[in-house]
Structures are given as structure tokens and as C-alpha cells.
Design a protein around this motif. Sequence first.
Motif, PDB file in Angstrom:
ATOM      1  N   ASN A   1       5.524   5.056   8.479  1.00 45.69           N
ATOM      2  CA  ASN A   1       4.436   5.060   9.457  1.00 45.69           C
ATOM      3  C   ASN A   1       4.946   5.061  10.894  1.00 45.69           C
ATOM      4  OD1 ASN A   1       1.508   4.696  10.105  1.00 45.69           O
ATOM      5  ND2 ASN A   1       2.282   2.807  11.025  1.00 45.69           N
TER       6      ASN A   1
ATOM      7  N   GLU B   1       2.368  -2.777   2.773  1.00 48.09           N
ATOM      8  CA  GLU B   1       3.118  -2.478   3.987  1.00 48.09           C
ATOM      9  C   GLU B   1       4.399  -3.300   3.974  1.00 48.09           C
ATOM     10  OE1 GLU B   1       0.810  -3.168   7.512  1.00 48.09           O
ATOM     11  OE2 GLU B   1      -0.935  -2.065   6.738  1.00 48.09           O
TER      12      GLU B   1
ATOM     13  N   LYS C   1       4.413   2.218   4.825  1.00 56.26           N
ATOM     14  CA  LYS C   1       3.090   1.928   4.277  1.00 56.26           C
ATOM     15  C   LYS C   1       2.936   2.688   2.969  1.00 56.26           C
ATOM     16  CE  LYS C   1       0.519   0.798   8.482  1.00 56.26           C
ATOM     17  NZ  LYS C   1      -0.736   1.001   9.245  1.00 56.26           N
TER      18      LYS C   1
END
Length: 298
Positions: free
Chosen positions: A122, A150, A136
Motif C-alpha cells: 500500500n 494490515e 494490506k
Amino acid sequence: YTDEDQMNRFTFIQRVITNAGVKRIDRQAIGRSFNKVVELNRPDIYHAFIRATNDTLEYTRNNDTYVPPFYFLKLFIDGILELMLSNNIKVNILKTVHGRQYIKWKQFPKQNETVVVSVYINDIYNVPVGELIQFKGEVRLHDAVAVELELDAIMKEPSPDKKFVSLKKDNKKNKDPFVSESSFEIPIHKQQNKRYAKLMNESFSIHTNPLIAKMVGLPQPIVHGASFLTQCGSLFVSHFADADFFTLKEFQGRFGLPVFPGETLTVQMNKNTLNNSYNFLVQNENGGIVFNHGLIRL
């Protein structure tokens, strides 16, 4: 494990050695992803997972219908390793530590079902202690999200004395002192790092090899973050949810200091009655904070 699994682990070891001199993460890696279809009919693996995480939750140990809820954290980390391998992303693993972790359950897949595990990078950005790479992902069941995850990993700049330092500047004192309402202990098994490493088919890392551990400033091999978090989450469920893991909704927090085999950790916690959640931190035997900003919602 299949021949492909063995080859991937061998390739991973090669990359660890090759990337030992990497000082900066390539920002072009942002957005790269990995997807894998996973058949969940693996009761042998789940029993090994439960043993490797020292999980004493009776409902989990005797359940042959649902996948252990924290097993999806292992699948997520497997996906991260596959993502790094398939894209040849250059990160110095020897200097990289587990930072923030987040997991949210929306469904609990059964052992006879098939899921799709997706992972992507991400963001990558600078932090005071080095560079942070944010992963993520999700586990999809029947085209719907079952689990969201995450993970922040930090490639650290070495400290002047080459000793491992906490992600927090002061791991023993908080600016806002944590007010604990109650506590419980987490007994880390002396073989917990080796058991989880066997589950991960891992033999060359800070979790198993004393020489590698000392190369990054650790006094000895450490326990896997996912193993410790699984044990912590299961004990929460055991103490505060009548041992029913179906109550799990969300778990998150941030690592501070490493966890060593054979330690007895202490969880200090307080309850938020408005949303049935618990704020917590975890301390080692010396009072150092190994996990902070913890939150579990049931």
C-alpha cells in the motif's frame, strides 16, 4: 510441503543474502500485488499451527469444522513472502522488524472451503528509525471479504552500538501512563520459535539461527510475531469471551521489543464497555513493552 514450497524457501534464503546490503526500498514496489487460491482442507496443518502457537483454547484445539481464526494471519504473511519473491522486491530482511499489525474478521471460513488470499504493498515511506513498508490484504470467501489484514514492516537503520532497539524511543515509559484494570500472563514455550519455524518451513532466520540473530543485534533467536499474537488473542477469548472465538471482531497493536522463547509476558488491560473492546499492552519480565497500543474487540 511441496517441491515448489521448498524451492520458494530456498529462493527466499538466496534473496536474504543478496539483499543484505540494501539500504533503501524501491518506491516503485508500491501497488504490486499477489493473489493465491488456498484450499482450506488441511486439518494436519491446523493441529501443527495450534501446537506452534502454544494455543490452549480448548474450543480451537477440539474444533475440526472451522479454520483457527489467527491462521489467516499466517496465510497473510505467507502471501507477503510470495509477493516479495515474485516481484524481486529488494528489502534487507536482516534489518526488517514487525511493526503494526491489524486483523478484522467478518466471516469464519470452514475447513472444507476455498479462499483467495490477496496481498499488496500500500505504501513505503520514511520513519524516524528507518523505512516503513505497509502491506494490506484480504481473505475472500464466496466473493465476499472474510478477513481484512494490515502489516507494517520497518527496515531499520542500525543503531550506533549495533544493538536491537525498540520501535519506541522509550519502551518502559509512556507519556500517557496506561491505567490497567486487570492482567493475565502469556507463557511463551521454550520451543515456540522452533515449532513455528517448522510450520513456516523456515531454517535460516532470526527466529531459528543464533548467528543470524546476533548479526542484527539480538542476543538469541526470537519468537515469531504471528505466533505470539495468536497466543495473546486466544487467551483474551478464553478469559473474556467464554472461550468462543466466534466473538472475535478486531485485533490490532504495535510491536516494541522482541519476544524471546521461555519468557512469561504480562498483559495489562482495561475494558471499553461501549463497544466491548479492550485496550492493552504487553510487558516482558523486565517491564519492557513488547506490544503497545493493543486493541481487541469482541
